[in-house]
Design an enzyme around this catalytic site. Structure first.
Site, mmCIF file in Angstrom:
data_model
loop_
_atom_site.group_PDB
_atom_site.id
_atom_site.type_symbol
_atom_site.label_atom_id
_atom_site.label_comp_id
_atom_site.label_asym_id
_atom_site.label_seq_id
_atom_site.Cartn_x
_atom_site.Cartn_y
_atom_site.Cartn_z
ATOM 1 N N GLN A 100 0.867 -1.176 0.000
ATOM 2 C CA GLN A 100 0.000 0.000 0.000
ATOM 3 C C GLN A 100 0.904 1.227 0.000
ATOM 4 O O GLN A 100 1.423 1.627 1.036
ATOM 5 C CB GLN A 100 -0.900 -0.032 1.241
ATOM 6 C CG GLN A 100 -1.716 -1.326 1.377
ATOM 7 C CD GLN A 100 -2.860 -1.445 0.360
ATOM 8 O OE1 GLN A 100 -3.661 -0.537 0.217
ATOM 9 N NE2 GLN A 100 -2.889 -2.556 -0.366
ATOM 10 N N ALA A 108 -11.622 3.052 4.771
ATOM 11 C CA ALA A 108 -10.721 2.118 4.089
ATOM 12 C C ALA A 108 -9.904 2.811 2.996
ATOM 13 O O ALA A 108 -10.114 3.985 2.691
ATOM 14 C CB ALA A 108 -11.529 0.973 3.502
ATOM 15 N N HIS A 109 -9.026 2.044 2.377
ATOM 16 C CA HIS A 109 -8.116 2.619 1.371
ATOM 17 C C HIS A 109 -8.869 3.172 0.164
ATOM 18 O O HIS A 109 -9.843 2.617 -0.286
ATOM 19 C CB HIS A 109 -7.048 1.631 0.918
ATOM 20 C CG HIS A 109 -7.495 0.274 0.536
ATOM 21 N ND1 HIS A 109 -6.618 -0.676 0.081
ATOM 22 C CD2 HIS A 109 -8.710 -0.320 0.527
ATOM 23 C CE1 HIS A 109 -7.276 -1.782 -0.177
ATOM 24 N NE2 HIS A 109 -8.531 -1.595 0.084
ATOM 25 N N ASN A 110 -8.363 4.296 -0.315
ATOM 26 C CA ASN A 110 -8.864 4.930 -1.541
ATOM 27 C C ASN A 110 -10.286 5.477 -1.438
ATOM 28 O O ASN A 110 -10.885 5.852 -2.433
ATOM 29 C CB ASN A 110 -8.761 3.971 -2.745
ATOM 30 C CG ASN A 110 -7.324 3.651 -3.095
ATOM 31 O OD1 ASN A 110 -6.722 2.753 -2.500
ATOM 32 N ND2 ASN A 110 -6.752 4.396 -4.002
#
Lengths: 350, 350, 350
Positions: free
Chosen positions: A198, A239-241
């Site tokens: 990541q 969460a991511h993005n």
């Protein structure tokens, strides 16, 4: 510093027609907890009796207020008494006033650029991190390599900001929150999971406030973004993005799964779950525990339930499922009636 | 260290047929965010246009890729471009490279055995703790008495590992996570609660990754166990005496109550709740917010809802409850029809 | 210190009729994990076989126990074997024994009054904080200005207690928990949110235990209160101005929204959500994932579901919605039958 009634009246642009402009205000409190020297406010007509009973020395009241009984406190008239009260709190009862100081057990890497007003003992500012003027970093924080923090930002104790994350100005981050931990990305390979590195970051824009013990993951690539003026409560998961639009409020324990884009000016109750890879229209409103499983394309919807639907639909559906036992009884009744009719026809024939 | 295209091709066993083997790669990025010197990958045909527009210097592409327009970057052919890209990230863009160092404001108890590569300032390694070779312990962590950590494990800032817990090798634990807090065990005695001492521990096996701000409780007696290769997202709760099988993924804010055994190779969406003292078969899959209230005895089921049932059953049930108002109307219609028939029979008789 | 069987029998007031009063007990364990020197207990008749197999040296058994096979361990007879076992654990296997010591890298502000037994390195006690006798403050904690902590309280690593909060005596707070972060209060002004200063505090009364990574917000004004003897599991959210009554248990990941008053002697399963500004009667019991959206006025109710209702109503409702497809088929059948009867009547006429 001495705070007088006259000074408060001036700062808040409220109207004071009494003669005690030199009265000293030393505390702020609810009407029912007031003491000599404390300032209160009266806004909700339901609690009017409190203004006749309070021990507060001075109280903000609405412009149109007319006392129906004798009052023992000084009155400050304002169009919005609560707002005026909040202004005084922010200006004079702010707990985050610190001397210009980096405490000697804080660690600031030689390559970091740190203009903070205060860095508490046991905070660690890693390589090349940049911290702007007037920031306050409480004890026990970790600010990672190449992280950037704007100006006038307050970071409470034990916050962790991973490398490369960017925090804006006038941001508040409460204790124990983690910004920039790895997104939950793994590729299944022969029944096992291989970590997908990541390498993105998190961007938190200006005027955002984040509660305690939240987790905001860094993007796989690119950025996870919390836009201008948005407020997150405690224990929230981003969460991511994910991108959360501007001026949005998200209550405690809500989670937003990967890559979802939430439109601005939205509101989410506590414990909502929002699925991954969705687009949520601006001005969306969701009740507590709502589970949003699909795109929301029309703005200004009020949602609830799982899968989340329009509030009225949901309530009908709940009411409906509770009526099923009644329906079953009715159907039994109808069956008997039909049976009776059939018998009657047969007997008529005979 | 200089990283060239030729070196990348060799390491990833990808095919490079151009002539710029000496080209230097200095960054990794998405195609749309590429710059001169950066490496990208192209996997999803939907985004083919990006490969003609990218500023990346080099891009992994599938073996069968044939450019339909001119490309301005070097192409590295690989059966799995994303996997090849991840390999490069892991080997060359890993943020967790540290010099061999225990920073001087870290505290390591004299009886601890510490072979870590890095221990940051303000981390505390308590009595008799053992930390294996090549571990990285970021600042602000607490590793309790008699705790054991294997090799090549990364512990991010402000993680707390209570006494006697055992963490394997190649484990990653993100910031703010707590391992080994007391299980929630109290005996009611005359309307009050008496604490049941929690004297077990937590065992986290090799290759597990745990997100930020999770809580994993120690066993009352014996061990709470997270098996080999399992991945936990952020804010996950694992209660005392739980066993989570191998190679299982558990998304954010899921909670597993006491003594439940979860079979390996399972998948749980975000905010799932799994009751206590249950046995969940291997290869179980549960959607977000599912509430599992009973044993799952058949492997490979896909569950959702509360109480969790088969996904198709759940969707039928949701659809069903929304049809109840229609059913009520239909039953009203039937009643009228029966009434009409009855009347008709009566008039016929007459 | 040497712990003998005779001493254990005396302390727990259990009956020992053997002759090995001098036997040394060095550990406590489950029957199935017993070793020479360890003490166990036998309470559940289902596991009677274990008492014949255990390697424990001594075992608490019920007063009425009669061995059906030979036992290899010493028997201690007690009305409540588990309770007796817990007493021994609490008295002799407590991990929180510390020398009288403030470690030299802890920071105690000169104006703080600190009588704690132990303050670990990297803990920060801010201005005018008061910590009572026999408290144990593990490493990495932050105790804010004017905070007060009673006696015999244990604070695990990396806990943050904000300014002015008051923690009672005999309290246990697990790692990473945050007490006193700002309540989630913002006033909408022209589509943006203006922070409402949160100037109240949190009061945690005596004998409360709070799990790891919880968030308990300070009141806007006045106090958020957790009353005597209440137990909170991990990752629990308590919003501003909430009051949780005495001797209540709240399982993991439950959240209580602002200003709600929860009656004493209540029980909440994991992941419950309780709305804001509600009053919940004492002795309320709610199942996991329940969503309480209205006042609960009758004590001793058992609730579940969202919106939470009586458990039996909820189960009927779930069962009901799953029967809708059957009902639809039945209604179709009835329609056909009615059609047939109508036809028959018509043909009779003809």
């Amino acid at each position: 510093m001495i705070l007088t009634l006259a000074q408060i009246a001036q700062e808040t642009q409220s109207k004071y027609i009494g003669e005690k402009g030199n009265l000293q205000i030393t505390a702020a409190s609810k009407l029912e907890e007031g003491k000599s020297g404390s300032l209160g406010f009266f806004a909700n007509p339901k609690y009017e009796h409190l203004i006749y009973e309070t021990q507060c020395s001075a109280v903000f009241v609405p412009l149109e207020f007319e006392a129906k009984q004798p009052v023992n406190c000084e009155l400050l008239y304002h169009t919005n008494p609560y707002f005026a009260f909040c202004m005084v709190l922010t200006n004079h009862f702010n707990p985050n006033i610190h001397n210009q100081e980096v405490e000697n057990q804080a660690y600031v890497h030689p390559t970091a650029v740190c203009k903070a007003s205060y860095i508490g003992h046991f905070s660690y500012i890693d390589e090349r991190a940049k911290i702007g003027a007037n920031c306050i970093i409480y004890p026990g924080c970790y600010i990672g390599k190449d992280a950037v923090i704007g100006e006038h930002t307050v970071i409470y104790p034990n916050v962790v900001i991973y490398s490369k994350c960017e925090i804006g100005s006038n941001v508040i981050i409460h204790a124990g929150t983690v910004i920039g931990s790895d997104g939950f990305g793994f590729a299944p390979v022969n029944g096992k999971y291989v970590k997908i590195p990541q390498i993105g970051n998190v961007i938190v824009e200006d005027w955002v406030e984040i509660g305690s013990n939240c987790s905001i993951d860094r993007a796989t690539m690119g950025s996870t973004v919390i836009k201008m003026g948005t407020k997150l409560d405690n224990l929230v998961q981003i969460a991511h993005n994910v991108e959360v639009g501007e001026h949005t409020v998200i209550a405690s324990q809500t989670g937003i799964a990967g890559s979802t884009k939430v439109g601005g000016y939205s509101q989410f109750g506590g414990q909502c779950g929002i699925g991954g890879h969705l687009v949520i229209a601006p001005h969306t409103s969701a009740g507590g525990q709502a589970g949003i499983t699909g795109n929301i394309t029309t703005p200004h919807q009020k949602l609830t339930g799982t899968p989340a639907t329009d509030v009225r639909e949901f309530l009908k559906s709940v009411a409906g499922s509770r009526k099923v036992p009644d329906l079953m009884r009715e159907i039994e009744g109808l069956k008997k009636e039909i049976h009776r009719i059939s018998e009657e026809i047969s007997s008529n024939k005979a």
